[in-house]
Design a protein around this motif. Sequence first.
Motif, PDB file in Angstrom:
ATOM      1  N   TYR A 165       0.865  -1.179   0.000  1.00  0.00           N
ATOM      2  CA  TYR A 165       0.000   0.000   0.000  1.00  0.00           C
ATOM      3  C   TYR A 165       0.900   1.228   0.000  1.00  0.00           C
ATOM      4  N   PHE A 166       0.727   2.109  -0.991  1.00  0.00           N
ATOM      5  CA  PHE A 166       1.582   3.291  -0.987  1.00  0.00           C
ATOM      6  C   PHE A 166       0.983   4.426  -1.821  1.00  0.00           C
ATOM      7  N   ILE A 167       1.463   5.639  -1.532  1.00  0.00           N
ATOM      8  CA  ILE A 167       1.074   6.841  -2.258  1.00  0.00           C
ATOM      9  C   ILE A 167       2.141   7.113  -3.311  1.00  0.00           C
ATOM     10  N   MET A 168       1.750   7.076  -4.582  1.00  0.00           N
ATOM     11  CA  MET A 168       2.668   7.388  -5.669  1.00  0.00           C
ATOM     12  C   MET A 168       2.447   8.854  -6.044  1.00  0.00           C
TER      13      MET A 168
ATOM     14  N   GLU B 202     -19.380  -1.822  -5.143  1.00  0.00           N
ATOM     15  CA  GLU B 202     -18.770  -2.488  -3.990  1.00  0.00           C
ATOM     16  C   GLU B 202     -18.299  -3.900  -4.335  1.00  0.00           C
ATOM     17  N   TYR B 203     -19.089  -4.620  -5.149  1.00  0.00           N
ATOM     18  CA  TYR B 203     -18.738  -6.009  -5.477  1.00  0.00           C
ATOM     19  C   TYR B 203     -17.397  -6.111  -6.198  1.00  0.00           C
ATOM     20  N   LEU B 204     -16.967  -5.020  -6.856  1.00  0.00           N
ATOM     21  CA  LEU B 204     -15.687  -5.039  -7.565  1.00  0.00           C
ATOM     22  C   LEU B 204     -14.504  -5.078  -6.596  1.00  0.00           C
ATOM     23  N   PHE B 205     -14.690  -4.568  -5.395  1.00  0.00           N
ATOM     24  CA  PHE B 205     -13.625  -4.636  -4.391  1.00  0.00           C
ATOM     25  C   PHE B 205     -13.429  -6.075  -3.933  1.00  0.00           C
ATOM     26  N   LYS B 206     -14.504  -6.824  -3.872  1.00  0.00           N
ATOM     27  CA  LYS B 206     -14.401  -8.239  -3.528  1.00  0.00           C
ATOM     28  C   LYS B 206     -13.698  -9.005  -4.638  1.00  0.00           C
ATOM     29  N   TRP B 207     -13.900  -8.573  -5.884  1.00  0.00           N
ATOM     30  CA  TRP B 207     -13.300  -9.198  -7.073  1.00  0.00           C
ATOM     31  C   TRP B 207     -11.820  -8.848  -7.225  1.00  0.00           C
ATOM     32  N   ALA B 208     -11.436  -7.645  -6.782  1.00  0.00           N
ATOM     33  CA  ALA B 208     -10.115  -7.088  -7.111  1.00  0.00           C
ATOM     34  C   ALA B 208      -8.982  -7.668  -6.265  1.00  0.00           C
ATOM     35  N   ASP B 209      -7.862  -7.932  -6.934  1.00  0.00           N
ATOM     36  CA  ASP B 209      -6.600  -8.210  -6.247  1.00  0.00           C
ATOM     37  C   ASP B 209      -5.847  -6.921  -5.963  1.00  0.00           C
ATOM     38  N   ILE B 210      -5.996  -5.965  -6.883  1.00  0.00           N
ATOM     39  CA  ILE B 210      -5.286  -4.691  -6.805  1.00  0.00           C
ATOM     40  C   ILE B 210      -6.280  -3.559  -7.025  1.00  0.00           C
ATOM     41  N   VAL B 211      -6.167  -2.524  -6.210  1.00  0.00           N
ATOM     42  CA  VAL B 211      -6.966  -1.309  -6.410  1.00  0.00           C
ATOM     43  C   VAL B 211      -6.013  -0.148  -6.677  1.00  0.00           C
TER      44      VAL B 211
ATOM     45  N   LEU C 227     -14.671   4.397   0.168  1.00  0.00           N
ATOM     46  CA  LEU C 227     -13.375   3.909  -0.294  1.00  0.00           C
ATOM     47  C   LEU C 227     -12.599   3.290   0.858  1.00  0.00           C
ATOM     48  N   HIS C 228     -12.558   3.979   2.002  1.00  0.00           N
ATOM     49  CA  HIS C 228     -11.885   3.451   3.190  1.00  0.00           C
ATOM     50  C   HIS C 228     -12.532   2.132   3.620  1.00  0.00           C
ATOM     51  N   GLN C 229     -13.845   2.131   3.694  1.00  0.00           N
ATOM     52  CA  GLN C 229     -14.574   0.954   4.174  1.00  0.00           C
ATOM     53  C   GLN C 229     -14.305  -0.270   3.311  1.00  0.00           C
ATOM     54  N   PHE C 230     -14.398  -0.111   1.985  1.00  0.00           N
ATOM     55  CA  PHE C 230     -14.254  -1.264   1.094  1.00  0.00           C
ATOM     56  C   PHE C 230     -12.828  -1.798   1.079  1.00  0.00           C
ATOM     57  N   ILE C 231     -11.837  -0.896   1.082  1.00  0.00           N
ATOM     58  CA  ILE C 231     -10.443  -1.334   1.104  1.00  0.00           C
ATOM     59  C   ILE C 231     -10.142  -2.088   2.394  1.00  0.00           C
ATOM     60  N   PHE C 232     -10.662  -1.571   3.515  1.00  0.00           N
ATOM     61  CA  PHE C 232     -10.410  -2.188   4.816  1.00  0.00           C
ATOM     62  C   PHE C 232     -11.145  -3.527   4.948  1.00  0.00           C
TER      63      PHE C 232
ATOM     64  N   ILE D 286      -7.916  -5.780   0.605  1.00  0.00           N
ATOM     65  CA  ILE D 286      -7.289  -5.748  -0.713  1.00  0.00           C
ATOM     66  C   ILE D 286      -5.791  -6.030  -0.577  1.00  0.00           C
ATOM     67  N   LYS D 287      -5.272  -6.861  -1.462  1.00  0.00           N
ATOM     68  CA  LYS D 287      -3.855  -7.256  -1.353  1.00  0.00           C
ATOM     69  C   LYS D 287      -2.912  -6.091  -1.667  1.00  0.00           C
ATOM     70  N   ARG D 288      -3.279  -5.296  -2.680  1.00  0.00           N
ATOM     71  CA  ARG D 288      -2.407  -4.211  -3.114  1.00  0.00           C
ATOM     72  C   ARG D 288      -3.245  -2.961  -3.383  1.00  0.00           C
ATOM     73  N   VAL D 289      -2.761  -1.810  -2.912  1.00  0.00           N
ATOM     74  CA  VAL D 289      -3.441  -0.538  -3.158  1.00  0.00           C
ATOM     75  C   VAL D 289      -2.411   0.509  -3.563  1.00  0.00           C
ATOM     76  N   MET D 290      -2.643   1.152  -4.697  1.00  0.00           N
ATOM     77  CA  MET D 290      -1.789   2.246  -5.161  1.00  0.00           C
ATOM     78  C   MET D 290      -2.617   3.523  -5.221  1.00  0.00           C
ATOM     79  N   LEU D 291      -2.158   4.555  -4.535  1.00  0.00           N
ATOM     80  CA  LEU D 291      -2.841   5.841  -4.511  1.00  0.00           C
ATOM     81  C   LEU D 291      -2.025   6.823  -5.343  1.00  0.00           C
ATOM     82  N   LEU D 292      -2.529   7.177  -6.517  1.00  0.00           N
ATOM     83  CA  LEU D 292      -1.793   8.005  -7.466  1.00  0.00           C
ATOM     84  C   LEU D 292      -2.248   9.456  -7.371  1.00  0.00           C
ATOM     85  N   THR D 293      -1.294  10.357  -7.245  1.00  0.00           N
ATOM     86  CA  THR D 293      -1.635  11.772  -7.182  1.00  0.00           C
ATOM     87  C   THR D 293      -0.422  12.620  -7.512  1.00  0.00           C
ATOM     88  N   GLY D 294      -0.680  13.732  -8.158  1.00  0.00           N
ATOM     89  CA  GLY D 294       0.377  14.728  -8.359  1.00  0.00           C
ATOM     90  C   GLY D 294       0.243  15.841  -7.346  1.00  0.00           C
ATOM     91  N   THR D 295      -0.832  15.784  -6.551  1.00  0.00           N
ATOM     92  CA  THR D 295      -1.126  16.824  -5.564  1.00  0.00           C
ATOM     93  C   THR D 295      -1.539  16.171  -4.262  1.00  0.00           C
TER      94      THR D 295
END
Length: 427
Positions: free
Chosen positions: A22-25, A108-117, A136-141, A145-154
């Motif tokens: 899990y990380f902020i890119m 919501e069902y896609l979070f159950k399906w996902a390996d990576i968000v 977003l917090h609720q579903f990830i928690f 989820i095995k992997r989470v990438m948070l992409l932002t330039g700001t």
Amino acid sequence: MFDDILMPHQKETIEYGLKNPYFIMALPPGLGKGICSFEIVRNLTIRAKRELNVLFICPASVKLNIRDEIIKWYPNTKISCFMNKKELYPLWDTEYAIINYEMLKEAEYLFKWADIVICDEVHLAKNVEAKRTNLLHQFIFEYEIKRVMLLTGTPMANNVADFYSLIAICYYSPRFNDPEFLKKFPTYIDFAEHFCNRVEFYSDYGMKVKYEGVKNVKELKSYLKDIYISFDADKVLKIEKGITKHIQVKELDNVKILEDFQKFVTSDVGQTISSKAKKEAALAMADATIEYVNLLLKTGVDKVVVFSDHIDAAVKISQAFNTKAMTSLMTNNQDRRDLVKEFQEGEQRVIVGTSVMGTSWTLTRSNNLVVNDFPWRPGDLDQLLRRIRRVCQKRTPFYHFMHGSFQSKYILNLLEEKMEAINKVLN
């Protein structure tokens, strides 16, 4: 696969992402957040020896851009790009599912399906008190989820609650067992009190509190070490910073606007300019901006990007050049794409927009940006400047800041001061 074209900072980002689940890119515009996230997915797929399910969440306006970018680099990838809630269906034939933040509840069902968000432009998700961010917090928690990438330039546009939200998500990672961060800072108020300066002030509605600056920097950096990566775009890309021109036009003659600006400059901490006064000031500046852009076009400038923080001013300026303004009123993403394409590849010499133009779009057909009025958030200004200042820009960027009063320069100074405070921690 792309070792010969990836830049050193991109390789380092990919390596970091493979190491930290899990990380902020936080790569500034132009540094390649997209290709880095795709390559992390590709490497993880090779390791898993099976196709991984990737849920890609982004603003509605860039969903097709994301789809096209994936196809560009990985032509055989199976993608489901959902344009509205009615299109959502249980997946069995897809590697990437692309949705926008407004679809979270129904998806919501896609979070159950996902390996990576992957969450792109995740700073737009707002703070934890906002409904969709809470989801977003609720579903990830809940779905671990095995992997989470948070992409932002700001990463910290100008709101400590938003930044806390991103950090908190990262500490949901299974690698952190009973994380100290969440125990010590269960709410953004706890986080803000510890890492920011508390400022109390009085308004017409009683006492208010806001948080400014940064403190306990060393401790904050220790919490960011394994969840946050960023680079200084100026050092990485070695692009010219550009030349800033301050265009002082005649003083505004709207007494109410000037009074509000004067209160902002001379009053105690916490005073803000009313949104109505700021909007009226932007509209009052529009005629001078139109005249100045026409002057640029007549003196050899081929194309010009124009920004206003307000829809009315943007529309007025765009009408003067027989084009549409890219604002939140332009809800059809294809219309926005067509507008950018006509500017980048066609005959349209001027493109005008609000903050929706300041994210995800490349406007390097021009190297001249005219700012009719400034946004309130320093991150928005930085994103805006990078629309024309990217790795593919071969000319010196010119930024033309329009000023109708000395107070507007004061606002610019405040934005720059806030960016310095942010960079003290994040860079």
